[in-house]
Write an enzyme that holds these catalytic residues in place. Structure first.
Site, short mmCIF file in Angstrom:
data_model
loop_
_atom_site.label_atom_id
_atom_site.label_comp_id
_atom_site.label_asym_id
_atom_site.label_seq_id
_atom_site.Cartn_x
_atom_site.Cartn_y
_atom_site.Cartn_z
N GLU A 38 -11.98 1.27 -10.06
CA GLU A 38 -11.73 0.30 -11.14
C GLU A 38 -12.64 0.47 -12.36
O GLU A 38 -12.18 0.34 -13.51
CB GLU A 38 -11.80 -1.13 -10.61
CG GLU A 38 -10.61 -1.55 -9.75
CD GLU A 38 -10.67 -1.00 -8.33
OE1 GLU A 38 -11.75 -0.50 -7.91
OE2 GLU A 38 -9.64 -1.04 -7.62
N GLU A 42 0.82 -1.21 0.00
CA GLU A 42 0.00 0.00 0.00
C GLU A 42 0.85 1.26 0.00
O GLU A 42 0.54 2.25 -0.67
CB GLU A 42 -0.95 0.01 1.20
CG GLU A 42 -2.01 -1.08 1.17
CD GLU A 42 -3.09 -0.85 0.14
OE1 GLU A 42 -3.03 0.16 -0.58
OE2 GLU A 42 -3.99 -1.71 0.04
N THR A 83 -0.67 0.76 -10.20
CA THR A 83 -2.01 0.30 -9.81
C THR A 83 -2.73 1.30 -8.92
O THR A 83 -3.88 1.09 -8.55
CB THR A 83 -1.92 -1.09 -9.13
OG1 THR A 83 -3.24 -1.65 -9.05
CG2 THR A 83 -1.30 -0.99 -7.75
N ARG A 136 1.02 3.88 -3.24
CA ARG A 136 0.44 5.21 -2.99
C ARG A 136 1.52 6.27 -2.75
O ARG A 136 1.49 7.35 -3.34
CB ARG A 136 -0.51 5.15 -1.78
CG ARG A 136 -1.64 4.16 -1.96
CD ARG A 136 -2.64 4.25 -0.83
NE ARG A 136 -3.49 3.06 -0.78
CZ ARG A 136 -4.75 3.05 -0.38
NH1 ARG A 136 -5.33 4.16 0.03
NH2 ARG A 136 -5.45 1.93 -0.36
N ASP A 163 -5.36 -9.79 -7.89
CA ASP A 163 -5.65 -8.93 -9.04
C ASP A 163 -4.44 -8.27 -9.71
O ASP A 163 -4.14 -8.49 -10.88
CB ASP A 163 -6.69 -7.86 -8.65
CG ASP A 163 -6.37 -7.18 -7.32
OD1 ASP A 163 -5.29 -7.42 -6.75
OD2 ASP A 163 -7.20 -6.38 -6.87
C1 DMJ Z 1 -6.17 1.11 -4.71
O1 DMJ Z 1 -5.32 1.24 -3.65
C2 DMJ Z 1 -5.47 0.43 -5.85
O2 DMJ Z 1 -6.19 0.55 -7.02
C3 DMJ Z 1 -5.24 -1.01 -5.56
O3 DMJ Z 1 -4.66 -1.66 -6.66
C4 DMJ Z 1 -6.55 -1.68 -5.21
N1 DMJ Z 1 -7.25 -1.02 -4.16
C5 DMJ Z 1 -7.42 0.41 -4.28
C6 DMJ Z 1 -8.58 0.86 -5.12
O4 DMJ Z 1 -9.67 0.06 -5.12
#
Ligand code: DMJ
Length: 675
Positions: free
Chosen positions: A575, A306, A664, A310, A439
């Site tokens: 998403e 995370e 992501t 981020r 995922d």
């Molecule tokens: C975000 O932190 C990122 O997209 C991660 O890959 C999945 N969870 C959240 C959004 O849903």
């Protein structure tokens, strides 16, 4: 994660055509009424992983770019117009640029940065056609020079030295500043082959990318829908700025904040969005906070995944867009502090690391890590090595990729959800999903291949194998409307359950087609995009729940989708709109823009808090009582609004898919130049 849910309940149909006329939900709940920030909620919020960081920084001097290397370069390269713009930007702040007062924030000595594009001007009438999918492999990405700005200022160098001296990862930061080769499945690859092998620090590019200026010039002015996104961002930012400034997340209903890592997560996640949306004043103010307040030297556990996607991703992309080396210094400091996570017997990283003490560990209840977490940090670590010339980041991350590539326990390219940090083996075998915990493994196979200039064929092979595995084992059609969806497989038994998280897949498939992969993938992308849209559309609020279950047999009520009570929440996730962005860029079909516009309106109608901010809601099937959760996740600003803004743009050069690859968390990173 799904235990304890009660039985399925029928989904009431939403009329296919009309706009919802449910009474406007007003968020006027008393303080503290929102749901607590429980571990369970966090589990739902960060299902692909979790969390935190901390560290050092000192006050950073203002950057006067008119007199920087960039300015000189522009003049030398006969870009007088750009140089003039830069000169103007580096002058004294205009009235509009003056720093607003922020509680607890000292706006002294604000830096002067190159301005983002202007936000408030009249709509553009760009007629540029969206990018079309590529049918075959074509040329590689255009050469991209990423150059860091001049950092010769004395204070800036002191800043950098201070941060590096304080990093707990120094014990690991010996180290290799020498140019060398890496081994990829036995093959020795020279740096010149374009794999992004780090340059020595002294050799690293030193000038900011001219793309920054170019992007601002080419992006054009926002159109009406983009203005709608800007307005939404400003409303969200208003709440964050007023009630949660410098904290991780806004609690908009109680007008307070929550901490996860204690590192200003929302502010960092939103930096590049502000840049892209042209929010000059907001960006400058946030930049000052990063310079003066963001301190990673902090005794706090962070989740490797995370915090990488981020914080590290956010800092790196902001560096690329702004050319401001402050963000790279912070990124390197933070990256160093994450490195102890990789010190495990298997080199599969622990889920958590204390960025102050350098102690890493798995979650309390297991020595496993989540597969998507350990395989979705590579874009960021590779880029950090490329920029700094320090190899260890890339090596640690790619060791994980190589290890996972060779593991047994896959099923036709599909991976289990857990991996043990001691043995290095997959655990909980036989369970396969494209949702939480797996995922972004698939997403990063493709995106690393793109990032590296499409040379690392092992990544592509694993991606292509996985897509075939998905088609064979996880793809089904629902009844009665035959929506294509992706379910889950547990020990040979199919479960028609699909997380909203899986809605990243149509976008990833479309991105692959743009980069030359099979047109079959685009067919699947379009079918899944329709399904994800319907997951929103068929809800009374127009917003998708966290999880749906599809009917495999004709149901009595004529509905394709059912939602269990425990799954009815919406966390403002990105998403669906992320994939809409890719689908529009690659097909040019405006229905995808229209679908995104509907979703933005639903966010405004059911999740917007009058005093500022947006809130997750408990029940997407109850327009009269959606029940705010009192939490605005950082990805709403980092991803959801960014992808909406890009979706509404008709300019394929605005963060071109040939130039950038989004991590992501929607942070754009450059595609490496071909050799
Ligand atoms: C975000 O932190 C990122 O997209 C991660 O890959 C999945 N969870 C959240 C959004 O849903």
């Amino acid at each position: 994660m799904t235990g304890g849910r009660r039985g399925a309940c029928a989904l009431r149909h939403k009329t296919m055509g009309g706009v919802r006329t449910a009474p406007l939900w007003r968020l006027t709940l008393p303080l503290g009424l929102g749901l607590p920030d429980t571990a369970g909620e966090r589990e739902l919020a960060g299902r692909r992983g979790r969390h935190v960081p901390a560290a050092a920084a000192g006050a950073s001097p203002g950057l006067h770019l008119g007199d920087t290397e960039l300015g000189r370069e522009l003049r030398q390269q006969q870009e007088p117009a750009a140089a003039l713009v830069l000169e103007a930007l580096s002058g004294k702040p205009t009235e509009e640029q003056k720093m607003p007062e922020v509680p607890g924030l000292k706006p002294a000595n604000p830096p002067v940065l190159p301005a983002p594009q202007k936000a408030d001007a009249s709509p553009a009438s760009s007629k540029v056609l969206p990018q079309r999918p590529r049918k075959h492999f074509r040329r590689g990405p255009p050469h991209l020079q990423i150059r860091a700005p001049n950092t010769d200022s004395k204070a800036g160098m002191q800043d950098e030295a201070k941060e590096q001296a304080a990093a707990p990862g120094d014990v690991l930061q010996d180290e290799n500043t020498q140019r060398t080769v890496i081994s990829w499945r036995g093959a020795v690859i020279e740096p010149e082959q374009g794999t992004g092998l780090p340059l020595r620090r002294e050799e690293a590019p030193t000038k900011p990318s001219l793309l920054v200026t170019r992007m601002q010039k080419e992006a054009g002015l926002p159109n009406e829908r983009q203005k709608g996104v800007i307005e939404a961002f400003r409303h969200a930012w208003k709440g964050y700025r007023q009630f949660a400034w410098g904290h991780d997340e806004l609690r908009p209903v109680s007008r307070s904040f929550s901490e996860w890592f204690g590192l200003g997560l929302t502010l960092i996640d939103a930096l590049d969005t502000m840049w892209i949306l042209g929010l000059k004043q907001e960006f400058r103010e946030a930049r000052t906070w990063v310079s003066e307040k963001l301190d990673f030297k902090k005794d706090v556990d962070v989740n490797l995944f995370e915090s990488t996607i981020r914080i590290l991703g956010g800092l790196l992309s902001t560096y690329h867009l702004s050319g401001d080396r402050l963000f790279l210094r912070k990124a390197e400091d933070f990256g160093n502090r994450l490195m102890p996570a990789f010190m495990t017997p298997s080199k599969i990283p622990y889920s958590d690391v204390n960025i102050g003490t350098g102690v890493a560990h798995p979650p309390q209840w297991t020595s496993d890590s989540t597969v998507s977490e350990v395989t979705s940090i590579q874009l960021e670590f590779r880029e950090l090595s490329r920029l700094t010339g320090v190899r260890k980041f890339q090596e640690a991350a790619e060791e994980v990729t190589r290890h996972v590539h060779n593991l047994s326990g896959k099923k036709d390219g599909l991976v289990p959800m857990f991996i043990n940090t001691h043995s290095g083996s997959f655990t909980h075998l036989g369970v396969f999903t494209l949702g939480a915990r797996a995922d972004s493994y698939y997403e990063y196979l493709l995106k690393q291949w793109i990032q590296g200039g499409k040379k690392e064929t092992q990544l592509l092979e694993d991606y292509l194998a996985a897509i075939e595995g998905i088609k064979t084992h996880l793809m089904r059609r629902s009844e009665p409307r035959k929506l294509t969806f992706i379910g889950e497989l547990a020990h040979g038994r199919f479960n028609a359950k699909m997380d909203h998280l899986v809605c990243f897949l149509p976008g990833t498939l479309a991105l692959g087609v743009h980069h030359g992969l099979s047109a079959d993938h685009m067919e699947l992308a379009q079918a899944l995009m329709e399904t994800c849209y319907q997951m929103n559309r068929q809800m009374e609020t127009g917003l998708s729940p966290e999880i749906v279950h599809f009917n495999l047999y004709p149901p009595a009520d004529d509905l394709d989708v059912k939602v269990k009570p425990a799954d009815r929440h919406n966390l403002l996730r990105p998403e669906t709109v992320e994939s809409l962005f890719y689908l529009y860029r690659t097909t040019g079909d405006r229905k995808y823009q229209d679908w995104g516009w509907e979703i933005l309106q639903s966010f405004n109608k059911y999740t917007r808090v009058p005093s500022g901010g947006y809130s997750s809601i408990n029940n997407v099937q109850s327009p009269n009582k959606p029940e705010p959760r009192d939490k605005m996740e950082s990805f709403f600003l980092g991803e959801t609004l960014k992808y909406l803004y890009l979706l509404f743009s008709d300019d394929p050069n605005l963060l071109s898919l040939d130039t950038y690859v989004f991590n992501t968390e929607a942070h754009p990173l450059p595609i490496w130049a071909p050799a």
